[in-house]
Write an enzyme that holds these catalytic residues in place. Structure first.
Site, PDB file in Angstrom:
ATOM      1  N   HIS A   1       4.276  65.116 -15.520  1.00 60.24           N
ATOM      2  CA  HIS A   1       5.747  64.530 -15.896  1.00 60.24           C
ATOM      3  C   HIS A   1       6.886  65.665 -16.196  1.00 60.24           C
ATOM      4  CE1 HIS A   1       3.505  60.913 -14.421  1.00 60.24           C
ATOM      5  NE2 HIS A   1       2.618  61.671 -14.543  1.00 60.24           N
TER       6      HIS A   1
ATOM      7  N   CYS B   1     -17.866  78.327   2.687  1.00 61.40           N
ATOM      8  CA  CYS B   1     -16.980  77.214   3.063  1.00 61.40           C
ATOM      9  C   CYS B   1     -15.883  77.600   4.085  1.00 61.40           C
ATOM     10  CB  CYS B   1     -16.293  77.179   1.597  1.00 61.40           C
ATOM     11  SG  CYS B   1     -15.115  75.803   1.757  1.00 61.40           S
TER      12      CYS B   1
ATOM     13  N   CYS C   1     -13.109  75.669   5.521  1.00 63.71           N
ATOM     14  CA  CYS C   1     -12.609  75.215   5.286  1.00 63.71           C
ATOM     15  C   CYS C   1     -11.602  75.630   3.822  1.00 63.71           C
ATOM     16  CB  CYS C   1     -12.027  73.465   5.028  1.00 63.71           C
ATOM     17  SG  CYS C   1     -13.965  73.023   6.341  1.00 63.71           S
TER      18      CYS C   1
END
Lengths: 420, 476
Positions: free
Chosen positions: B49, B399, B401
């Site tokens: 933020h 992996c 993906c």
């Protein structure tokens, strides 16, 4: 950089059949790239039988079916590379693949994508609750049991009545697990009827239609699932919640074509099939890039995958060897709402009048219908179907005169007509 | 005897450990889970933020603004994913403008730079998928996103390189003060130290209350999230907040540092400090609220859901500092949003106070940098060739993906503190974070973990004891 005439990505049933047919047509400069350590693809873990009824007129197991094709590939000395993962495909048909030997860059005249599909994960259906151990897609469980020899759990609930879910229900029972229920969101199964009979009914496993899992409970490992009935809009009726104790939840909630490579190359992808949009030569929106098998659209039977792939192999051969690459306009096949999709989606307006098959899936279970094709305003095909269901692929086999009409028309409509 | 025992290995504990490792001191981190970043740190919005939200003069405001400014350098030194992507606070009504102006003023008071109010059309020029209902927005150009768990892992690795000890699966069950030292009792052993740092997130009240008469009460406040496939990364590149209104606090739609889209969080006080189950209502609520921001949010794009707990104090501000009545107890209580953004400043401040208290000397050989694990997906052709030549396992993609190689997974296990289970591997190298959510790579990662940790396949867990993935062999 290496050069090949034809590179086939994927050494499963689609890739193997495509390689064999391209070779037999006359293309000898072929390379198959396979990411696993053996050819055969997902068939290697499908040790149940029922494969090959259409192709070989006998019931084979998955590995047996694959072996028939692997043998043919070996006989022809078609080159293949294992443990090789394609990480990138470019628009100009350049392939980047990785293996323990290094980075491989290949330039191909034609490419056939035959990468199969994957299972929709838990996240894709937004089930609330714990993210503990014991939640597997059915295919993952199948691999663990059939290839690795380990049990993922003892008391099982299966969500989704797709074929892998049904097959795994029986498989888990064989291995001593208790399958408490198969829960299906829809009022019908997306699996083959024979699998419901042979895998559930024969073992007294309850199949609950119009139900879903709304919550998974358990801290470290699944302890139970909460199921509920769903309304017509498929929203769970929370006052019908019921808890089923179990340590494992298997998901068989849909298969998705694995089109990462195609997407990366900006191939036009269908929103419905999630496979490439192809014309009747199975060519994608990129010239010389073809798709076949479950990466194009999810098939119900591997026999049809092989059939489609054979066609892709032939078309790729023809593409490579055609001298003048004339570009023809294409007509998009339209469908009514009862037909979910057709493959191909585009018909080339050329003068090739060889017989042609249009494959499709319907959007719901319909009884007493006619499957029809309209070319401009003429109905050129009409077939009575006592019952059609989304779980089974429908085929429209068009003869020469029908194909001729199809290729010259501006509007093509594939639809279901209800018969009173 | 340790100089300092830090309890808790979340972003606060690991950051303080790293800050303190700049000094000559014997430091121990005790963590009840089997890895760092297992609590609030692994399940939050990952937003750095800008600092316009906190009330001027509060600790939240002070540390947020200071902390956010430290991210650029820190993320370079420690090589964790961080990006300044900007944020909008969206108002769906004309009268929201005054509230946006209040926020702008508040931001200015807090010392936040690069804030402006823009119109809905200007918002949609930057993010075309934002709802046409949006009338105005506060634009905070300096708002950022970070991968919080990767940041904590980087902090811990670097602290370890600088001599900090870590003990996992040790839950502190009591803290006493005796003579001149603390006695910290865990479920496993007894440890002594001059200073105890309480960085226990939702359990920070419990640790304080063991020993101090000034009691605190943390309310675990659950936030539920959904994560979308990278395919939908086009939806927004800017973090999209909603201006709190009578329709509720609203949820955010934000990109992650790995190009997924994050939707959430809800806010619901819960009773249990380990209740991180998502709920049917919560997920629906978050989704429906997010639709106000992005009307065409694709539900089919969701790949996973999760929830985390905020360590909420009724006073709504941080408690940071030495306990008034328990000498040597350093408290970090109520570190909730913007806790992540604040963490670099909090840890610097806390380390400084502890250094003064213990009279610590600066280490001359502090290692300030931590190299990340090299990722195949970030390499160009030459780097790939080089990497595979050096270690062929870089050529074995496990992996598909997220394009993660076996080499990366092996290294994630071998580093310290290393991955001990599937989730640990996932947080370090992203294997299983992608769209198939470990469908294909589960069996392979199980095998690698079993080999590397020298345990049998059915001893491998998802996230520590009790979460074993397999229940034994099939019938012989």
């Amino acid at each position: 950089m290496e050069n090949y005439n034809l590179v086939i990505i994927g050494g499963g049933p689609a890739g193997l059949a495509a390689a064999i047919s391209a070779y037999d047509k006359g293309e000898k400069n072929i390379l198959i790239l396979e990411r696993e350590n053996k050819l055969g693809g997902i068939l290697n873990q499908c040790i149940h039988n029922g494969f090959g009824l259409h192709t070989f007129n006998e019931e084979l197991t998955g590995p047996e079916y694959a072996y028939r094709f692997i043998e043919e590939v070996e006989k022809r000395h078609i080159k293949y590379m294992l443990n090789t993962t394609v990480i990138n495909l470019s628009k100009d048909k350049e392939i980047r693949a990785l293996s323990e030997d290094g980075l491989l860059i290949i330039k191909a005249k034609a490419i056939i994508l035959a990468c199969g599909c994957r299972e929709r994960p838990r996240g894709g259906i937004n089930i609330a609750g714990s993210r503990c151990a014991g939640i597997y897609s059915a295919g993952t469980a199948q691999k663990l049991v059939n290839i690795d020899g380990f049990m993922p759990g003892k008391e099982v609930v299966i969500l989704g009545s797709g074929d892998i879910g049904l097959i795994m229900a029986r498989r888990m029972v064989f291995e001593g697990a208790k399958v408490k229920a198969v829960v299906e969101l829809l009022p019908y199964s997306s699996g083959l009827n024979r699998n419901i009979v042979q895998c559930l009914n024969d073992f007294n496993i309850p199949l609950l239609f119009s139900h879903t899992v709304v919550e998974i409970k358990g801290k470290d490992r699944v302890e139970s699932v909460i199921i509920a009935e769903v309304d017509e809009r498929l929203n769970p009726k929370m006052d019908t919640c019921e808890e089923i104790k179990c340590d494992t939840l298997l998901l068989s909630v849909g298969l998705l074509p694995e089109n990462e490579l195609a997407r990366g190359a900006d191939v036009n992808i269908s929103r419905i099939t999630r496979g490439a949009v192809v014309d009747d030569s199975l060519m994608t929106s990129i010239d010389g890039v073809f798709e076949c098998g479950n990466v194009l659209h999810v098939h119900d039977l591997v026999d049809y995958v092989s059939e489609e792939a054979k066609e892709a192999g032939i078309k790729a051969y023809e593409y490579i060897n055609s001298k003048a690459k004339k570009v023809y306009p294409k007509t998009e096949i339209e469908t009514d709402s009862l037909v979910r999709y057709t493959v191909p989606e585009l018909i080339i307006n050329n003068e090739d009048y060889n017989p042609l098959t249009i494959k499709l899936r319907v959007s719901n279970v319909f009884k007493k219908v006619r499957l029809e094709v309209k070319a401009d305003d003429e109905v050129i095909f009409s077939k009575a179907r006592p019952v059609v269901a989304p779980g089974e692929m429908e085929k429209i086999d068009l003869k020469e005169d029908q194909v001729k009409k199809l290729r010259s028309s501006k509007h093509i409509l594939v639809y279901l007509k209800k018969v009173e | 005897m340790y100089d300092i025992i830090i309890i808790g290995a979340g972003i606060i504990g690991t950051s303080i450990a790293r800050e303190l490792s700049k000094y000559n001191a014997k430091i121990l981190v005790l963590e009840k889970e089997n890895d760092v970043s297992c609590g609030t740190t692994k399940a939050n919005s990952g937003i750095v933020h800008a600092g316009y939200d906190a009330i001027p003069g509060s600790l939240k405001a002070k540390f947020n603004v200071e902390g956010a400014l430290m991210y650029e350098e820190l993320s370079k030194d420690l090589e964790f994913p961080y990006k300044k992507n900007g944020a909008f606070v969206l108002s769906f009504s004309e009268d929201g403008l005054s509230k946006l102006n209040d926020l702008l003023e508040r931001g200015k008071k807090n010392g936040v730079k690069n804030l402006s109010i823009i119109t809905g059309d200007e918002v949609r020029k930057i993010e075309p998928n934002v709802s046409s209902e949006v009338k105005y927005a506060l634009y905070a150009k300096d708002s950022g996103i970070v991968s919080p768990y990767e940041m904590a892992i980087a902090m811990a690795e670097n602290a370890y390189s600088n001599g900090v000890e870590f003990k996992f699966e040790e839950e502190v069950i009591d803290v006493k003060y005796f003579g001149d030292r603390f006695i910290v009792l865990s479920n496993f052993g007894t440890y002594y130290s001059k200073v105890v740092v309480n960085a226990c997130g939702v359990y920070s009240d419990k640790i304080n209350n063991f020993i101090s008469n000034i009691k605190y009460k943390i309310t675990p406040r659950k936030g539920e999230y959904m994560l979308l496939d990278k395919e939908f990364s086009y939806i927004t590149h800017t973090t999209l907040f909603q201006l709190p209104s009578n329709m509720g606090k609203g949820v955010l739609v934000a990109p992650t540092t790995h190009n997924n889209i994050l939707v959430g969080p809800t806010a619901l006080d819960v009773l249990e400090k380990d209740d991180v189950d998502t709920t049917y209502d919560g997920l629906n609520k978050a989704w429906n609220s997010a639709l106000l921001t992005i009307p065409k949010l694709p539900k089919g794009g969701i790949i996973t859901q999760f929830s985390g707990l905020r360590a909420h104090l009724d006073t709504d501000d941080y408690v940071i500092g030495f306990s008034k009545d328990s000498k040597g107890l350093y408290n970090l209580i109520g570190i909730e949003s913007p806790g992540l953004a604040s963490s670099p400043a909090i840890s610097k401040y806390a380390a400084n106070e502890i250094k003064e208290y213990l009279n610590l000397e600066k280490k001359y050989n502090f290692i300030s940098k931590r190299p990340k694990i090299k990722h195949v997906r970030e390499m160009n052709d030459d780097e790939l060739k080089e990497a595979i030549k050096e270690n062929p396992l870089y050529g074995h993609i496990v992996c598909r993906c997220e394009v993660v190689s076996e080499a990366e997974i092996v290294e994630s296990i071998r580093r310290f503190p290393g991955a001990k289970d599937l989730d640990g591997v996932k947080r370090r190298v992203r294997a299983g974070m992608g769209r198939c959510q470990m469908g294909f790579c589960t069996p392979k990662i199980l095998e690698i973990l079993s080999k590397e940790l020298n345990i049998s396949l059915d001893e491998v867990t998802k996230k520590g004891k009790g979460s074993e993935l397999l229940v034994g062999r099939i019938k012989e």
